[in-house]
Design an enzyme around this catalytic site. Structure first.
Site, PDB file in Angstrom:
ATOM      1  N   HIS A  56       0.830  -1.214   0.000  1.00  0.00           N
ATOM      2  CA  HIS A  56       0.000   0.000   0.000  1.00  0.00           C
ATOM      3  C   HIS A  56       0.864   1.264   0.000  1.00  0.00           C
ATOM      4  O   HIS A  56       2.049   1.241   0.359  1.00  0.00           O
ATOM      5  CB  HIS A  56      -0.914   0.004   1.223  1.00  0.00           C
TER       6      HIS A  56
ATOM      7  N   GLU B 113      -2.310  -7.173   7.564  1.00  0.00           N
ATOM      8  CA  GLU B 113      -0.982  -7.139   8.148  1.00  0.00           C
ATOM      9  C   GLU B 113      -0.957  -7.905   9.466  1.00  0.00           C
ATOM     10  O   GLU B 113      -1.995  -8.208  10.070  1.00  0.00           O
ATOM     11  CB  GLU B 113      -0.560  -5.682   8.371  1.00  0.00           C
TER      12      GLU B 113
END
Length: 399
Positions: free
Chosen positions: A203, A279
């Site tokens: 990202h 994550e």
């Protein structure tokens, strides 16, 4: 008139098997339903199921066999015969089922007939040749890009049991599984058709990125910074020129979804969210810098650096736990998108984990890879179970 009980119906024998060429790798199952009195074959079932483990394929074969028996007579009694000791022991209730995928399949199997109508028996592989043949036919069909058909038999019935090596399945139980074949590196073997390619996008930057703070899935869910939004636009422009991305899958966290939606808008695609791509949960370390963690939790940090099984302070995720989660997501996506190029918008640990697994590298290699915000990494997965790391931390599109 009273409904028929399971003492009134026929008795069937269901023989089932499954296999994976790579474990995990291209997988298929086979199942046959026989009349218990005459031994006559009544129904056959087989299917190529994409990338999966041996154990998942065997469970899929069991479910298919039971459902086929129910088609013939929902009041029947069924004797299941399989050469998977794991499945037989788990379905008989003697072994626990800890793996999520197998637990769900076991529940499916139990729901087909009432428990008292089904019994389980382990048999040697040599006595399960019919189901084994069907499973191999299904995998052969998948290799050709198709599905099994009873009118097109390609596998040999009497090939003998495959070479096996002891291994531990995903449920933690020891079971003999087919030995991984020694195959050449990708590009040197036979033409297996187009691979499934995962283009892994970290990202864009958030306010926490330049400060090098732990930013996991258990703390704040920061948005992209202005720099991060610019990085997302740059990636989108580059991928639009290439024109190779066919689907987009994102972590559920905000920074990934914002990055993915920017790319999707440019490419005219939808975004699918997969929880497995989130994550690591860094527990009490979330929001802290490495120096702050070392000062406040020195012993826990030392253990975390030394062992992939160690968890961050406060009940975070170990790297081993993340690897298991990411592997499940990988296999599911490989089955969904065979032969396609898919953009996975995710985080540092999942990207490094997929690269590590593709290389067969040890867990400590995670600390030896650099991944910049907005960078691209690429892994190709082939039909024979091999994977090839094609790109790592590419940031050319950001310059």
């Amino acid at each position: 008139m009273a409904p028929a009980s399971h003492g009134d119906g026929r008795t069937f024998v269901v023989e089932a098997d499954g296999g994976s060429r790579g474990n995990p790798g291209p997988a298929g199952y086979g199942a046959v339903v026989r009349d218990a009195d005459t031994g006559e074959t009544l129904l056959e079932r087989a299917e190529f199921i994409g990338r999966a483990t041996n154990n998942v394929a065997e469970y899929r074969g069991l479910v298919a066999g039971l459902r086929a028996a129910r088609e013939l007579d929902p009041t029947a009694r069924v004797r299941v015969r399989m050469d998977s000791k794991l499945v037989v022991e788990q379905m008989s209730g003697r072994w626990k089922i800890k793996h999520d995928a197998m637990r769900a399949l076991a529940t499916e199997a139990r729901d087909v007939f009432p428990p008292q109508a089904v019994s389980y028996e382990w048999i040697p592989r040599a006595k399960n040749k019919h189901a084994d043949r069907l499973a191999n036919e299904a995998m052969d069909a998948g290799r050709r890009g198709g599905q099994w058909s009873p009118s097109r038999s390609t596998a040999e019935l009497d090939t003998g049991p495959p070479e096996t090596s002891p291994a531990t399945g995903p449920d933690g139980e020891d079971e003999a599984v087919p030995a991984t074949p020694k195959v050449p590196s990708a590009g040197w073997g036979p033409d297996l058709g187009p691979p499934t390619t995962f283009l892994l996008l970290r990202h864009g930057e958030t306010p926490m990125t330049p400060q090098k703070r732990f930013s996991g899935s258990g703390g704040d869910d920061p948005a992209l910074s202005e720099t991060g939004r610019a990085q997302a636009r740059a990636v989108a422009a580059s991928l639009a020129v290439q024109g190779t991305v066919q689907a987009i899958v994102s972590s559920p966290l905000r920074r990934c979804r914002e990055t993915a939606e920017t790319v999707a808008a440019r490419l005219g695609l939808d975004v699918r969210v997969d929880e497995g791509l989130r994550e690591t949960d860094f527990g009490a370390w979330d929001g802290l810098t490495y120096a702050e963690v070392r000062e406040r939790f020195p012993d826990d940090l030392e253990k975390w650096l030394a062992s992939p099984e160690a968890e961050p302070t406060g009940g975070g995720e170990s790297f081993a736990a993340v690897a298991r989660r990411v592997s499940v997501a990988r296999d599911k996506l490989l089955a969904r998108y065979p032969g396609r190029t898919v953009l996975l918008v995710t985080h540092v640990t999942p990207v490094k984990t997929l690269a590590r697994l593709a290389l067969g590298a040890p867990p400590e290699s995670l600390f030896r890879m650099e991944l910049s915000a907005g960078s691209l990494t690429s892994v190709a997965y082939y039909a024979d179970g091999n994977a090839s790391l094609r790109l790592l931390n590419d940031t050319a599109h950001l310059r």
